[in-house]
Design a protein around this motif. Structure first.
Motif, PDB file in Angstrom:
ATOM      1  N   GLY A   1      31.124 -26.409 -14.514  1.00 38.45           N
ATOM      2  CA  GLY A   1      30.810 -25.985 -13.543  1.00 38.45           C
ATOM      3  C   GLY A   1      30.256 -26.662 -12.259  1.00 38.45           C
ATOM      4  N   ALA A   2      30.231 -27.991 -12.044  1.00 36.08           N
ATOM      5  CA  ALA A   2      29.597 -28.840 -11.258  1.00 36.08           C
ATOM      6  C   ALA A   2      30.460 -29.640 -10.510  1.00 36.08           C
ATOM      7  CB  ALA A   2      28.481 -29.836 -12.095  1.00 36.08           C
ATOM      8  N   ALA A   3      30.189 -29.905  -9.299  1.00 36.20           N
ATOM      9  CA  ALA A   3      31.056 -30.914  -8.487  1.00 36.20           C
ATOM     10  C   ALA A   3      30.373 -31.938  -8.650  1.00 36.20           C
ATOM     11  CB  ALA A   3      30.847 -30.366  -6.978  1.00 36.20           C
ATOM     12  N   PHE A   4      31.406 -32.948  -8.544  1.00 35.87           N
ATOM     13  CA  PHE A   4      31.093 -34.554  -8.850  1.00 35.87           C
ATOM     14  C   PHE A   4      31.318 -35.302  -7.626  1.00 35.87           C
ATOM     15  CE2 PHE A   4      31.504 -38.548 -11.046  1.00 35.87           C
ATOM     16  CZ  PHE A   4      30.540 -38.649 -11.654  1.00 35.87           C
ATOM     17  N   LEU A   5      30.335 -36.325  -7.284  1.00 34.00           N
ATOM     18  CA  LEU A   5      30.818 -37.205  -6.265  1.00 34.00           C
ATOM     19  C   LEU A   5      30.434 -38.711  -6.766  1.00 34.00           C
ATOM     20  CD1 LEU A   5      28.913 -35.858  -2.989  1.00 34.00           C
ATOM     21  CD2 LEU A   5      31.452 -35.919  -3.552  1.00 34.00           C
TER      22      LEU A   5
ATOM     23  N   GLY B   1      27.196 -24.872 -10.437  1.00 33.60           N
ATOM     24  CA  GLY B   1      26.715 -24.761  -9.222  1.00 33.60           C
ATOM     25  C   GLY B   1      26.014 -26.091  -8.449  1.00 33.60           C
ATOM     26  N   LYS B   2      25.710 -27.153  -9.476  1.00 35.81           N
ATOM     27  CA  LYS B   2      25.191 -28.197  -9.118  1.00 35.81           C
ATOM     28  C   LYS B   2      26.224 -29.175  -8.318  1.00 35.81           C
ATOM     29  CE  LYS B   2      21.226 -26.859 -10.756  1.00 35.81           C
ATOM     30  NZ  LYS B   2      20.072 -26.646  -9.945  1.00 35.81           N
ATOM     31  N   VAL B   3      25.525 -30.323  -7.884  1.00 29.87           N
ATOM     32  CA  VAL B   3      26.280 -31.519  -7.385  1.00 29.87           C
ATOM     33  C   VAL B   3      25.873 -32.631  -7.925  1.00 29.87           C
ATOM     34  CG1 VAL B   3      27.245 -32.814  -5.410  1.00 29.87           C
ATOM     35  CG2 VAL B   3      27.123 -30.445  -5.180  1.00 29.87           C
ATOM     36  N   LEU B   4      26.559 -33.292  -8.877  1.00 27.61           N
ATOM     37  CA  LEU B   4      26.394 -34.405  -9.415  1.00 27.61           C
ATOM     38  C   LEU B   4      26.683 -35.613  -8.624  1.00 27.61           C
ATOM     39  CD1 LEU B   4      27.044 -34.154 -13.067  1.00 27.61           C
ATOM     40  CD2 LEU B   4      24.894 -33.162 -11.886  1.00 27.61           C
ATOM     41  N   ALA B   5      25.938 -36.674  -8.019  1.00 22.72           N
ATOM     42  CA  ALA B   5      26.357 -37.669  -7.127  1.00 22.72           C
ATOM     43  C   ALA B   5      26.061 -38.955  -8.121  1.00 22.72           C
ATOM     44  CB  ALA B   5      25.741 -37.715  -5.871  1.00 22.72           C
ATOM     45  N   ASN B   6      27.099 -39.320  -8.801  1.00 26.06           N
ATOM     46  CA  ASN B   6      26.522 -40.626  -9.844  1.00 26.06           C
ATOM     47  C   ASN B   6      26.790 -41.916  -9.030  1.00 26.06           C
ATOM     48  OD1 ASN B   6      26.565 -42.168 -11.832  1.00 26.06           O
ATOM     49  ND2 ASN B   6      27.273 -41.000 -13.388  1.00 26.06           N
ATOM     50  N   LEU B   7      25.887 -42.559  -8.708  1.00 27.84           N
ATOM     51  CA  LEU B   7      25.914 -43.944  -8.052  1.00 27.84           C
ATOM     52  C   LEU B   7      25.671 -45.175  -9.075  1.00 27.84           C
ATOM     53  CD1 LEU B   7      25.515 -41.987  -5.827  1.00 27.84           C
ATOM     54  CD2 LEU B   7      24.264 -43.427  -4.531  1.00 27.84           C
ATOM     55  N   SER B   8      26.118 -44.874 -10.214  1.00 28.04           N
ATOM     56  CA  SER B   8      26.012 -45.932 -11.338  1.00 28.04           C
ATOM     57  C   SER B   8      27.410 -46.612 -11.688  1.00 28.04           C
ATOM     58  CB  SER B   8      25.593 -45.277 -12.751  1.00 28.04           C
ATOM     59  OG  SER B   8      24.740 -44.331 -12.496  1.00 28.04           O
TER      60      SER B   8
ATOM     61  N   ALA C   1      34.302 -36.751 -13.795  1.00 29.30           N
ATOM     62  CA  ALA C   1      34.353 -35.734 -12.741  1.00 29.30           C
ATOM     63  C   ALA C   1      34.872 -34.408 -13.301  1.00 29.30           C
ATOM     64  CB  ALA C   1      35.370 -36.321 -11.555  1.00 29.30           C
ATOM     65  N   GLN C   2      35.810 -34.735 -14.353  1.00 33.93           N
ATOM     66  CA  GLN C   2      36.606 -33.782 -15.029  1.00 33.93           C
ATOM     67  C   GLN C   2      35.562 -32.958 -16.092  1.00 33.93           C
ATOM     68  OE1 GLN C   2      40.128 -35.138 -17.126  1.00 33.93           O
ATOM     69  NE2 GLN C   2      41.065 -35.452 -15.294  1.00 33.93           N
ATOM     70  N   TRP C   3      34.445 -33.788 -16.804  1.00 35.25           N
ATOM     71  CA  TRP C   3      33.705 -33.264 -17.488  1.00 35.25           C
ATOM     72  C   TRP C   3      32.720 -32.510 -16.699  1.00 35.25           C
ATOM     73  CZ3 TRP C   3      28.241 -34.099 -17.087  1.00 35.25           C
ATOM     74  CH2 TRP C   3      27.435 -33.702 -18.555  1.00 35.25           C
ATOM     75  N   ALA C   4      32.337 -32.641 -15.519  1.00 35.20           N
ATOM     76  CA  ALA C   4      31.313 -32.112 -14.675  1.00 35.20           C
ATOM     77  C   ALA C   4      31.993 -30.664 -14.228  1.00 35.20           C
ATOM     78  CB  ALA C   4      31.014 -33.028 -13.338  1.00 35.20           C
ATOM     79  N   ALA C   5      33.324 -30.670 -13.925  1.00 38.25           N
ATOM     80  CA  ALA C   5      34.061 -29.825 -13.310  1.00 38.25           C
ATOM     81  C   ALA C   5      34.111 -28.592 -14.652  1.00 38.25           C
ATOM     82  CB  ALA C   5      35.370 -29.908 -12.960  1.00 38.25           C
ATOM     83  N   LYS C   6      34.107 -29.195 -15.909  1.00 40.45           N
ATOM     84  CA  LYS C   6      34.226 -28.154 -16.947  1.00 40.45           C
ATOM     85  C   LYS C   6      33.092 -27.349 -17.148  1.00 40.45           C
ATOM     86  CE  LYS C   6      34.138 -29.467 -21.616  1.00 40.45           C
ATOM     87  NZ  LYS C   6      34.329 -30.581 -22.445  1.00 40.45           N
TER      88      LYS C   6
ATOM     89  N   GLY D   1      23.912 -24.232 -22.025  1.00 39.32           N
ATOM     90  CA  GLY D   1      25.008 -23.196 -21.576  1.00 39.32           C
ATOM     91  C   GLY D   1      25.093 -23.714 -20.169  1.00 39.32           C
ATOM     92  N   SER D   2      24.825 -22.769 -19.045  1.00 43.73           N
ATOM     93  CA  SER D   2      25.382 -23.240 -17.589  1.00 43.73           C
ATOM     94  C   SER D   2      24.495 -23.969 -16.774  1.00 43.73           C
ATOM     95  CB  SER D   2      25.780 -21.592 -17.053  1.00 43.73           C
ATOM     96  OG  SER D   2      24.364 -21.041 -17.281  1.00 43.73           O
ATOM     97  N   ALA D   3      23.664 -24.759 -17.406  1.00 43.10           N
ATOM     98  CA  ALA D   3      22.532 -25.452 -16.672  1.00 43.10           C
ATOM     99  C   ALA D   3      23.222 -26.397 -15.429  1.00 43.10           C
ATOM    100  CB  ALA D   3      21.914 -26.438 -17.724  1.00 43.10           C
ATOM    101  N   LEU D   4      24.512 -26.791 -15.512  1.00 42.45           N
ATOM    102  CA  LEU D   4      24.942 -27.662 -14.508  1.00 42.45           C
ATOM    103  C   LEU D   4      25.665 -26.773 -13.571  1.00 42.45           C
ATOM    104  CD1 LEU D   4      26.188 -30.572 -15.882  1.00 42.45           C
ATOM    105  CD2 LEU D   4      24.092 -30.254 -15.075  1.00 42.45           C
TER     106      LEU D   4
END
Ligand code: NAP
Length: 299
Positions: A118-122, A93-100, A111-116, A88-91
């Motif tokens: 509900g998460a922001a992506f750095l 409001g979260k911010v994912l900072a992917n340093l990989s 970034a689009q996947w995260a937005a879908k 469900g909506s586990a992500l």
């Protein structure tokens, strides 16, 4: 490098040497760090030092608003987080900072996947080896939403000096890959050249210190890069001091010396091919920088 912010909750997913170094630096700056890794025993030392081990990826994400990912590539992120988003909506409001590491396009899709969900992506690209994380001189490229970056910069600063490049999530990855292009090629050339001399019975120790002088002598030849950048953009390649033909002859000698030594030929052949193409395109009497014209056209 120390944090100027209040203690925050931060989750680190992925505990290879890099993720462990990040978690350690964050804890040293006083943050509450939750960790998760596919192979749980890699968290043992961090837990002994004060980190909280999440039992599942979902618990790791729930533990903090900022989730830093340090994984081999982006498919690893989906392997870990796909089961989480199925819940469900586990992500949200979260911010994912992917340093990989991965390609800029894969990063943009992420970034689009995260937005879908509900998460922001750095996107981040860390530019130092694990032991240098959190030390003076450490720096990290970031791109993504500026307001999200600004909000988390005080915490991210602990890992290394952030260099924010812009809103396009692919930009930090592009810079990371471009820097690693220089880095990995230089490392392979060092090993190739060492193999060349050791094949002739010369000890590596007689060669490597001098080879490093050659490597670090390049900035003395090129300067700060701005003049070269101007010449490349203007397409100007004056061959007053050296020419593509002269250096191409040496590139051929390196291939032949390697052949005689019985060592791998792929790297010197690739370098020689740049010179061959530049000379064939009429740049023989231009500077070595004319290789840029054929390199940028080859793709
Ligand atoms: N190490 C450095 O000096 C350095 C320097 C600059 C940048 N980086 C970048 O930092 C990132 C991490 O580097 P590292 O050296 O820590 O790499 P690593 O040792 O290869 O660790 C990678 C992590 O990814 C996890 N992983 C890989 N595939 C997975 C999957 N399918 N599902 C779940 N987890 C998966 C591994 O879990 P397991 O433990 O279970 O295998 C491990 O936690 C890389 O993108 C690298 O390019 C590293």
């Amino acid at each position: 490098m120390s944090s100027t912010t209040d203690p925050a909750r931060v989750t680190v997913v992925g505990l290879g040497p890099m993720g462990q170094a990040m978690a350690r630096a964050l804890m040293a700056a006083g943050h509450q760090v939750t960790v998760w890794n596919r192979t749980p025993r890699r968290a043992d030392a961090l837990v002994a030092e004060g980190a909280t081990l999440a039992a599942t990826p979902a618990a790791a994400v729930a533990g903090s608003d900022l989730v830093i990912l340090s994984l081999t590539d982006y498919p690893a992120m989906y392997d870990i987080l796909d089961p989480v988003v199925r819940d469900g909506s586990a992500l949200a409001g979260k911010v994912l900072a992917n340093l990989s590491s991965d390609t800029p396009d894969v990063t943009r899709e992420a970034a689009q996947w995260a937005a879908k969900h509900g998460a922001a992506f750095l996107t981040g690209g860390i530019m130092v080896p694990a032991p240098a994380v959190g030390q003076p001189g450490a720096y990290v490229f970031y791109s993504g939403q500026k307001d999200v970056f600004d909000r988390h910069e005080p915490v991210l600063k602990v890992i290394g000096e952030p260099k924010y490049l812009g809103a396009d999530p692919g930009l930090a990855q592009l810079f990371y890959q471009a820097h690693l292009d220089v880095f990995l090629t230089a490392l392979s050339s060092l090993l190739h050249a060492t193999a060349l001399v050791t094949a002739a019975g010369v000890p590596a120790a007689d060669f490597l210190p001098g080879a490093l002088d050659t490597l670090t002598g390049i900035p003395a030849m090129i300067g700060d890069g701005l003049e070269l950048a101007g010449e490349l953009e203007a397409g100007e390649h004056p061959g007053d001091l050296s020419t593509a033909r002269m250096m191409g002859a040496t590139a051929d000698h390196i291939v032949r010396t390697s052949q005689q030594a019985g060592i791998d030929l792929e790297l010197p052949k690739a370098v020689k091919s740049h010179y061959d193409k530049a000379i064939a395109a009429g740049h023989g009497t231009s500077n070595w920088t004319a290789l840029y014209e054929v390199v940028k056209a080859s793709g």
